[in-house]
Every structure is written in structure tokens, then in C-alpha cells.
Motif scaffolding. Structure first.
Motif, PDB file in Angstrom:
ATOM      1  N   SER A  53       0.866  -1.175   0.000  1.00 46.09           N
ATOM      2  CA  SER A  53       0.000   0.000   0.000  1.00 46.09           C
ATOM      3  C   SER A  53       0.897   1.217   0.000  1.00 46.09           C
ATOM      4  N   ASN A  98       0.294   4.826  -0.376  1.00 51.58           N
ATOM      5  CA  ASN A  98      -0.491   6.048  -0.424  1.00 51.58           C
ATOM      6  C   ASN A  98       0.482   7.191  -0.181  1.00 51.58           C
ATOM      7  N   THR A 103      -1.046   9.691  -4.650  1.00 49.58           N
ATOM      8  CA  THR A 103      -1.294   8.373  -5.214  1.00 49.58           C
ATOM      9  C   THR A 103      -2.050   7.535  -4.204  1.00 49.58           C
ATOM     10  N   ARG A 104      -2.783   6.603  -4.719  1.00 54.44           N
ATOM     11  CA  ARG A 104      -3.355   5.529  -3.907  1.00 54.44           C
ATOM     12  C   ARG A 104      -2.986   4.269  -4.646  1.00 54.44           C
ATOM     13  N   ARG A 113      -2.113   0.358  -4.767  1.00 51.34           N
ATOM     14  CA  ARG A 113      -2.159  -0.971  -4.155  1.00 51.34           C
ATOM     15  C   ARG A 113      -2.255  -1.973  -5.277  1.00 51.34           C
ATOM     16  N   LEU A 125      -8.703   6.166  -4.903  1.00 58.40           N
ATOM     17  CA  LEU A 125      -8.264   7.427  -4.309  1.00 58.40           C
ATOM     18  C   LEU A 125      -9.444   8.384  -4.313  1.00 58.40           C
TER      19      LEU A 125
END
Length: 118
Positions: A78, A80, A92-93, A95, A110
Motif C-alpha cells: 500500500s 499512499n 497516489t493511492r 495498491r 483514491l
């Protein structure tokens, strides 16, 4: 800002540290995955002491994420990330889809909110 975790961090930490120049390494004072991610980001910039264009920052974030993904060999991290120079924000998100158990997971999205003063 980093929220999340780098998968397999204890196992790949040394390899990530090897990606950082001696100059940047000397600024490190902790042992967290967050600090190491920031140094990996700075390592990707053509110059880490002057303001950069948003496209350069975005490319540096992508390259940093790619380094982590390559070393974790598909195990979900993850990542983030939020960066700002006071004018531009890159968030950013990230995963990946593969879990530690080998099953495919749909990653969260996100979300963002724009606030405009009245």
C-alpha cells in the motif's frame, strides 16, 4: 506523506537502500519504509535541491513505485503517497492486486475533495 506499507520491507530494505546515493543516504536518520520511500523519490529527481515541474515529480513517483513493485515480486504494497512543493500536489493511492495469500484483491480507490473558499 506515506500511509501504508512496503510489502516484505525487512527482506528488501537493504536492496532499496542500495538504490540511494551516498549523499541522500547521509540525510537518513530513521529506519521506516516511509523515509526510505522519500529518499527513493528524491533519488529519481534530476536535482533534489530545486523546484521541479509536475511532470518530473509524477515521473519520479512512478519510478519509485516501480522500484518497490519490482522488488516485492507482486506481493501487495500500500503506497499512499502525497507530495507538495507548496503549489503542486501529487497524490497516489497505489495498491497492487495480489495479496500475500496469492489471491487477487480489488484495491481501494483514491478519493479527494476540492474546497473553494467562498
Amino acid at each position: 506523506m506515506h500511509n501504508g506499507e512496503v510489502a516484505l520491507f525487512p527482506r528488501i530494505r537493504r536492496r532499496l537502500l542500495n538504490c540511494i546515493s551516498d549523499d541522500l543516504f547521509n540525510y537518513m536518520s530513521g529506519t521506516t519504509d516511509s523515509e526510505l520511500l522519500f529518499m527513493l523519490f528524491l533519488q529519481q529527481l534530476p536535482d533534489d535541491t530545486t523546484a521541479q515541474e509536475p511532470d518530473v515529480i509524477r515521473a519520479a513517483v512512478r519510478a519509485m513505485i516501480k522500484q518497490v513493485v519490482d522488488l516485492t515480486e507482486g506481493v501487495s504494497s500500500s503506497l499512499n503517497i502525497a507530495l507538495t512543493d507548496g503549489e503542486t500536489i501529487i497524490a497516489t493511492r497505489y495498491r497492487s492486486f495480489m495479496g500475500r495469500e496469492g489471491n487477487v484483491k480489488q484495491p481501494p480507490s483514491l478519493y479527494y475533495c476540492l474546497h473553494r473558499p467562498m
